[in-house]
Design a protein around this motif. Structure first.
Motif, mmCIF file in Angstrom:
data_model
loop_
_atom_site.group_PDB
_atom_site.id
_atom_site.type_symbol
_atom_site.label_atom_id
_atom_site.label_comp_id
_atom_site.label_asym_id
_atom_site.label_seq_id
_atom_site.Cartn_x
_atom_site.Cartn_y
_atom_site.Cartn_z
ATOM 1 N N ARG A 192 0.838 -1.206 0.000
ATOM 2 C CA ARG A 192 0.000 0.000 0.000
ATOM 3 C C ARG A 192 0.873 1.255 0.000
ATOM 4 N N VAL A 251 0.272 3.606 -3.153
ATOM 5 C CA VAL A 251 -0.423 4.869 -2.895
ATOM 6 C C VAL A 251 0.500 6.042 -3.216
ATOM 7 N N ILE A 262 -1.803 5.318 -6.887
ATOM 8 C CA ILE A 262 -2.794 4.273 -7.121
ATOM 9 C C ILE A 262 -3.596 4.094 -5.842
ATOM 10 N N ALA A 263 -4.760 4.732 -5.787
ATOM 11 C CA ALA A 263 -5.547 4.692 -4.567
ATOM 12 C C ALA A 263 -6.126 3.294 -4.357
ATOM 13 N N ASP A 264 -6.555 2.664 -5.437
ATOM 14 C CA ASP A 264 -7.139 1.323 -5.359
ATOM 15 C C ASP A 264 -5.987 0.314 -5.424
ATOM 16 N N TRP A 265 -5.217 0.247 -4.334
ATOM 17 C CA TRP A 265 -3.923 -0.436 -4.396
ATOM 18 C C TRP A 265 -4.026 -1.944 -4.373
ATOM 19 N N ARG A 266 -5.096 -2.477 -3.782
ATOM 20 C CA ARG A 266 -5.119 -3.926 -3.554
ATOM 21 C C ARG A 266 -5.119 -4.749 -4.845
ATOM 22 N N PRO A 267 -6.038 -4.462 -5.791
ATOM 23 C CA PRO A 267 -5.969 -5.220 -7.059
ATOM 24 C C PRO A 267 -4.642 -5.015 -7.778
ATOM 25 N N ALA A 268 -4.093 -3.802 -7.685
ATOM 26 C CA ALA A 268 -2.799 -3.534 -8.328
ATOM 27 C C ALA A 268 -1.707 -4.385 -7.686
#
Lengths: 317, 318
Positions: free
Chosen positions: B115, B119, B123-129
């Protein structure tokens, strides 16, 4: 399941330590010269009066009987009765009246020592080898070398007699007025906290400097994380584990400091009760206080272990 | 624009521990094209890691770093502003370490590390990334890895994770400092295979630091040999293995061959590298060199350019 086994083991060893500790104190009280009857009745007491006193308080019974009698009572929550104070005060009531004051001063001192040492230790470590470091490190040595009772008198001279900011003597119980207790307890707490903060800040500085050298700190900087972020989340966070452990080991010094400083500032704490009891050869009072001290040290160590478990995922159950 | 992923000209690094000046990297030139793997090989203390850290401008405090040119992609690494340098770290140059366990914050889960990195990259939506990145380095059970603390994972798994996190920022150059040295043989082979694949798919150029000639030969396009703070020879892997020009390179390759059982006895190089604290008059290798000439100890030996982009710091080839 592992947690339960662990707790049972800890409780068992705590009970054993309490038993052993109270036995040692009991034997020590009998080994020191002096006599409870003489202390209570004075030099001029008649031999009959002394004999009566000794019979009344079972002082002529065999030592083993006396200890077992005390232990039987203690297990039921009866810590005996003071033989030196007129009016038959129970030891338990003496402790109940004084322990909150001691706990308050102790916690107050601990918080002050933490605040001072975390600030000084962090500054010293992050400015390693520079003026700030030299000042903090040599300041710590000076404070470690100060006896707390001497520091107490110096603080009184400066902050009470010279500046008039804090009372020189006496203590407002936290039950009566919490703010009053914070105010009147500040100097005694500070007198205990300053030498401790010296030790704590040096320990924190050392663990911080060691953590700074860890590979994960370089790795974090390689990722481009800022200095403050790396210090807080990588260095400080990981240095906290040995720091908390080290503080746990100092708990007994904290109690020792409280006992002495209570006398200097006239705080009606358990330390004063214990010292008075010791002078009067009042075995049940000294015994009761010692057990309470022992219990506090055991609880503090338990707390430290739990805290370390929370801080370090590797030791978590 | 040079089109190079990395360009270093005349890098010098001077350390100053307790007033003892140590010249750990000396007039070093390196260049790396995109997609290229350059092996930086040498024994302990030859300045490999210091060169790597210099690229991230994480040279030790109090060190003096000078260079004519030091660029990674578009970024000038010769900045002095700490804030600018911080912005370049990870993005211009990333780095992977020898000890993957030690490279992670032991108090935080892998997900926390992912994260922070993602972040920071916006990339706020870090989990799928993060799951995508881990899958790219052949980690199948991404959820378990993200939920684990570093001590719960194997060295190979952590090294893959670190590689994924470093590549997340799309750096122009990845410095890999002995990334397989602490791993067992099978895991080492897996990580080397991963590097061979990543060099095809990633935009980055790799500076692969190692002391193992065999590893370097199996992975690198070109190899630079370091000795006592200097690059003594640089050329393609084939050039170096078929026809090592510098006597030190020749000794290294002879040892590597011997270890693979191609020689009867392990060749031995007498003597020790010169102290990096003392001033140097001639070739650093002269005292151990069997083919020393009279001129070798008189003046510093310059890097001599040869055909095919090859360079050697040896008077035998001047």
């Amino acid at each position: 399941m592992r947690v339960l086994t662990w707790l049972l083991l800890r409780a068992g060893s705590a009970a054993f330590m309490l038993l052993l500790g109270s036995l040692v104190v009991f034997l020590l009280m009998h080994a020191v010269p002096g006599d409870a009857a003489l202390a209570a009745l004075g030099d001029q007491a008649s031999p009959d009066a002394i004999a009566d006193f000794r019979r009344l308080h079972h002082l002529d019974d065999p030592l083993a009987m006396q200890f077992l009698a005390w232990l039987r009572g203690a297990l039921r929550g009866d810590l005996g009765t003071s033989i030196s104070l007129a009016g038959g005060f129970s030891t338990a009531s003496l402790i109940a009246g004084s322990l909150p004051n001691t706990l308050f001063i102790g916690a107050y001192a601990l918080l002050l020592a933490l605040a001072i040492s975390i600030t000084a230790g962090s500054i010293a470590a992050s400015r390693h080898g520079r003026v700030e470091d030299v000042l903090a490190t040599s300041g710590a040595i000076v404070t470690i070398s100060m006896p707390d009772f001497w520091l107490g008198y110096v603080l009184v001279l400066l902050f009470s007699l010279e500046l008039g900011w804090f009372p020189a003597y006496g203590f407002t119980r936290p039950g009566e007025s919490f703010l009053g207790a914070l105010h009147s307890g500040f100097l005694p707490a500070l007198a205990i906290a300053v030498p401790m903060a010296g030790i704590f800040s040096r320990m924190l500085r050392a663990t911080l400097l060691e953590t700074f050298r860890r590979a994960y700190v370089t790795s974090a900087r390689v990722m481009g994380f800022g200095r403050a972020f790396v210090f807080w989340h990588y260095v400080f966070r990981n240095a906290l584990i040995p720091y908390v452990t080290a503080i746990g080991l100092q708990a007994r010094y904290l109690l020792g400091g409280v006992v002495v400083v209570e006398r200097v500032f006239g705080v009606p704490g358990i330390g004063s009760v214990m010292v008075d009891g010791a002078f009067a050869r009042d075995i049940s009072v000294v015994q009761g206080c010692a057990v309470v001290f022992l219990l506090i040290v055991i609880l503090v160590n338990l707390l430290v272990d739990l805290l370390c478990g929370l801080l370090d995922p590797r030791t978590a159950a | 624009m040079t089109g190079l992923a990395l360009e270093i000209r005349g890098l010098d690094l001077m350390l100053d521990p307790l007033g003892r000046r140590l010249h750990v990297v000396r007039s070093l030139d390196l260049e790396l094209r995109r997609g290229e793997v350059l092996g930086l090989i040498g024994e302990s203390g030859s300045g490999k890691t210091m060169t790597g850290l210099s690229l991230l401008r994480l040279e030790p405090e109090g060190a003096r770093l000078t260079a004519e040119i030091m660029r990674a992609g578009e970024a000038d690494l010769l900045q002095s502003e700490e804030a600018e340098l911080r912005a370049l770290r990870g993005r211009a140059v990333g780095m992977i370490f020898q000890d993957p366990v030690g490279a992670f914050n032991p108090a935080k889960r892998i997900a926390w590390h992912a994260r922070q990195v993602l972040v920071r990259r916006g990339i706020a939506d870090w989990r799928p990334a993060a799951e995508r990145l881990l899958a790219e380095v052949d980690i199948a059970d991404t959820a378990r890895v993200l939920g684990a603390y570093p001590h719960q994972l194997s060295g190979g798994m952590l090294q893959r994770t670190l590689i994924a996190l470093v590549l997340a920022a799309n750096p122009a150059v990845v410095v890999a400092d002995e990334p397989t040295t602490n791993l067992d043989n099978i895991v080492e082979q897996q990580i080397l295979r991963l590097f061979r694949r990543l060099r095809q798919t990633e935009d980055a150029a790799f500076l692969f630091i190692t002391h193992d000639m065999t590893v370097a030969a199996s992975l690198c396009d070109r190899i630079a040999v370091m000795y006592a703070g200097e690059v003594v020879e640089i050329g393609t892997t084939a050039q170096l293995f078929e026809d090592p020009l510098h006597p030190y390179t020749a000794a290294l390759i002879a040892t590597a061959r011997a270890l693979e059982g191609e020689a009867e006895r392990l060749p031995e190089l007498p003597g020790e590298p010169p102290s990096i604290a003392e001033p140097r008059t001639g070739c650093a290798f002269a005292s151990r060199c069997a083919r020393r000439l009279e001129g070798c100890t008189l003046a510093p030996v310059p890097m001599i350019p040869l055909e095919g982009g090859r360079r050697v710091r040896c008077l035998l080839h001047g």
